[in-house]
Design a protein around this motif. Structure first.
Motif, short mmCIF file in Angstrom:
data_model
loop_
_atom_site.label_atom_id
_atom_site.label_comp_id
_atom_site.label_asym_id
_atom_site.label_seq_id
_atom_site.Cartn_x
_atom_site.Cartn_y
_atom_site.Cartn_z
N GLY A 44 0.80 -1.23 0.00
CA GLY A 44 0.00 0.00 0.00
C GLY A 44 0.82 1.26 0.00
N PRO A 45 1.84 1.37 -0.87
CA PRO A 45 2.75 2.52 -0.78
C PRO A 45 2.05 3.86 -0.98
CG PRO A 45 3.07 1.33 -2.85
CD PRO A 45 2.18 0.48 -2.00
N ASP A 46 1.09 3.92 -1.88
CA ASP A 46 0.41 5.19 -2.14
C ASP A 46 -0.40 5.64 -0.93
OD1 ASP A 46 1.48 5.25 -4.67
OD2 ASP A 46 -0.28 4.35 -5.63
N ILE A 47 -1.04 4.67 -0.26
CA ILE A 47 -1.83 5.00 0.93
C ILE A 47 -0.92 5.49 2.04
CG2 ILE A 47 -3.35 4.07 2.72
CD1 ILE A 47 -4.38 2.07 0.64
N VAL A 48 0.21 4.79 2.25
CA VAL A 48 1.14 5.20 3.31
C VAL A 48 1.68 6.59 3.03
CG1 VAL A 48 3.31 4.69 4.48
CG2 VAL A 48 1.77 2.81 3.85
N ARG A 49 2.14 6.80 1.80
CA ARG A 49 2.71 8.10 1.45
C ARG A 49 1.67 9.22 1.63
NH1 ARG A 49 4.00 6.76 -3.17
NH2 ARG A 49 6.19 6.22 -2.90
N GLU A 50 0.46 8.97 1.17
CA GLU A 50 -0.59 9.99 1.27
C GLU A 50 -0.93 10.33 2.71
OE1 GLU A 50 -5.41 10.26 0.45
OE2 GLU A 50 -4.22 8.80 -0.66
N ARG A 51 -1.10 9.30 3.54
CA ARG A 51 -1.55 9.54 4.92
C ARG A 51 -0.43 10.09 5.79
NH1 ARG A 51 -6.34 5.23 6.41
NH2 ARG A 51 -7.37 5.34 4.36
N VAL A 52 0.78 9.62 5.59
CA VAL A 52 1.88 10.16 6.39
C VAL A 52 2.16 11.60 6.00
CG1 VAL A 52 4.34 9.94 6.94
CG2 VAL A 52 2.92 7.90 6.81
N SER A 53 2.16 11.88 4.71
CA SER A 53 2.42 13.25 4.26
C SER A 53 1.33 14.21 4.73
CB SER A 53 2.55 13.28 2.73
OG SER A 53 3.65 12.50 2.29
N SER A 68 4.19 18.97 6.20
CA SER A 68 5.44 19.73 6.03
C SER A 68 6.20 19.99 7.33
CB SER A 68 5.17 21.08 5.33
OG SER A 68 4.55 20.86 4.07
N ARG A 69 5.76 19.39 8.44
CA ARG A 69 6.50 19.59 9.70
C ARG A 69 7.80 18.79 9.74
NH1 ARG A 69 3.16 17.45 14.15
NH2 ARG A 69 2.35 16.05 12.52
N PHE A 70 7.85 17.70 8.98
CA PHE A 70 9.00 16.82 8.98
C PHE A 70 9.50 16.64 7.55
CE2 PHE A 70 5.92 15.40 12.19
CZ PHE A 70 6.66 15.57 13.34
N PRO A 71 10.79 16.81 7.30
CA PRO A 71 11.33 16.50 5.96
C PRO A 71 11.28 14.99 5.72
CG PRO A 71 12.83 17.90 7.24
CD PRO A 71 11.80 17.38 8.19
N LEU A 72 10.44 14.55 4.81
CA LEU A 72 10.19 13.14 4.59
C LEU A 72 10.61 12.71 3.19
CD1 LEU A 72 6.58 12.86 6.09
CD2 LEU A 72 8.65 11.86 7.07
N GLU A 73 11.23 11.54 3.12
CA GLU A 73 11.49 10.88 1.84
C GLU A 73 10.97 9.46 1.93
OE1 GLU A 73 15.41 11.21 0.20
OE2 GLU A 73 15.77 13.16 1.15
N TYR A 74 10.73 8.87 0.76
CA TYR A 74 10.19 7.51 0.70
C TYR A 74 11.01 6.69 -0.28
CZ TYR A 74 6.17 9.89 2.77
OH TYR A 74 5.35 10.64 3.57
N ALA A 75 11.18 5.40 0.04
CA ALA A 75 11.87 4.47 -0.85
C ALA A 75 10.97 3.27 -1.06
CB ALA A 75 13.20 4.03 -0.24
N PHE A 76 10.48 3.10 -2.29
CA PHE A 76 9.59 1.97 -2.59
C PHE A 76 10.41 0.72 -2.87
CE2 PHE A 76 7.25 -0.50 -5.88
CZ PHE A 76 6.28 -1.01 -5.03
N GLU A 77 9.97 -0.40 -2.29
CA GLU A 77 10.61 -1.69 -2.51
C GLU A 77 9.65 -2.60 -3.28
OE1 GLU A 77 11.88 -3.30 1.22
OE2 GLU A 77 13.02 -1.50 1.78
N PRO A 78 9.84 -2.82 -4.57
CA PRO A 78 8.96 -3.75 -5.31
C PRO A 78 8.97 -5.15 -4.69
CG PRO A 78 10.31 -2.46 -6.82
CD PRO A 78 10.84 -2.20 -5.44
N GLU A 79 10.13 -5.54 -4.17
CA GLU A 79 10.30 -6.77 -3.42
C GLU A 79 10.69 -6.38 -2.00
OE1 GLU A 79 13.10 -10.80 -3.46
OE2 GLU A 79 13.81 -8.95 -4.42
N ILE A 80 10.04 -6.97 -1.00
CA ILE A 80 10.41 -6.65 0.38
C ILE A 80 11.85 -7.07 0.62
CG2 ILE A 80 9.98 -7.17 2.80
CD1 ILE A 80 7.07 -7.44 2.21
N LEU A 81 12.64 -6.13 1.11
CA LEU A 81 14.07 -6.37 1.26
C LEU A 81 14.48 -6.76 2.68
CD1 LEU A 81 15.39 -3.45 -0.97
CD2 LEU A 81 15.30 -5.89 -1.54
#
Length: 303
Positions: A56-65, A70-83
């Motif tokens: 659910g990467p889009d849901i996580v990114r949307e809800r966390v953002s 903008s209170r926290f500088p956030l970046e995201y790294a998508f893993e097509p395969e769980i690493l």
């Protein structure tokens, strides 16, 4: 200081809840679960954050953002395969290489003297320091620690003269650790990185502490964790009602209940020992009888 919040898991133990909402963003008193780790890390000096994503990467990114706003500088790294815990950290190596970094699990709410853990890490010259809590019930795999604080190993019986605790998911590490993680594919940071390093004599230390620790691994853990947080609120009814929740005048919320924003509670309903998710509805029973979510050890989220 940069921090990584490990958020790429499938949340298998929390099913069926995670079939609907990814585990890092299940609602906990108006916040996504992973938001508690982000706030705690920020309080102790972390200034930039990366979350690794899979389910659910889009849901996580949307809800966390949206929550961070903008209170926290956030970046995201998508893993097509769980690493895994090791592969995920290695995949984020370019983000983490700038200096001492911290990682935390997204499904844990913990409070402990992280500033002291960082100070000890630097004083000992450790390559990595794992934060350990006591585990008298032995629910988790024990980590064995020598008197000087060096980690002896994981699992099995603790030898005389050694202490033990369980790994909270919080680790403080130097960028040199990134080159010790297997570079290709999934890996476990304990089995494939720390165990070989410890066997080779690398300075891997423990910070032994105690404090507040909640693991939101299962539906029962989720409910008990929310109730524990409600107990800290000072609200005598031990309840939470989100600012955009709709609760009828004659409805009763509590004790030990959370109604998230977007949920609605109908007239005469009584919600107790439960979590009602956004979009869920609890209405009065047939014939005007009270609608009710009964107390039990799981989570009720009525759609």
């Amino acid at each position: 200081m940069r921090a990584m919040v490990l958020a790429a898991g499938l949340g298998t133990r929390l099913r069926p809840l995670t079939l609907e909402i990814p585990k890092p963003v299940v609602p906990v008193l108006g916040k996504p679960l992973c938001g508690y780790a982000i706030e705690f890390l920020r309080l102790h000096g972390a200034t930039e954050f990366l979350l690794n994503l899979h389910h659910g990467p889009d849901i996580v990114r949307e809800r966390v953002s949206a929550w961070a706003n903008s209170r926290f500088p956030l970046e995201y790294a998508f893993e097509p395969e769980i690493l895994g815990t090791g592969g995920g950290i290695h995949n984020a190596r370019e983000f983490l290489r700038t200096g001492t970094f911290i990682t935390a699990n997204s499904d844990v709410i913990a409070r402990f003297p992280l500033d002291q853990a960082i100070a000890q890490h630097r004083k000992t010259g450790a390559l990595a320091t794992l934060v350990l809590f006591p585990d008298p019930a032995r629910r988790y795999t024990p980590v064995r620690v020598l008197e000087n604080g060096r980690i002896l190993g994981f699992g099995a019986e603790t030898p005389p003269g050694a202490a033990e605790g369980f790994f909270t998911g919080y680790q403080i590490a130097e960028p040199e650790l990134l080159d010790k993680i297997p570079p290709n594919g999934p890996s476990c940071v304990i089995r494939q990185t720390y165990e070989p390093l410890i066997a080779a004599g690398a300075p891997i230390f423990a910070f032994m502490t105690s404090g507040f620790f909640l693991d939101f691994g299962t539906p029962a853990d989720y409910l008990s964790g929310v109730i524990a947080l409600l107990g800290e609120s000072g609200n005598g009814n031990r309840s939470y009602i989100g600012p955009k929740a709709c609760v009828a005048t004659n409805a009763v919320v509590g004790p030990n209940a959370s109604v998230e924003s977007g949920a609605s509670i109908g007239d005469g309903a009584h919600v107790r020992r439960a979590v009602v998710w956004p979009g869920a509805k609890v209405s009065a029973g047939p014939g005007g009888e009270k609608g009710q979510i009964p107390p039990h050890a799981g989570v009720s989220a009525v759609s």
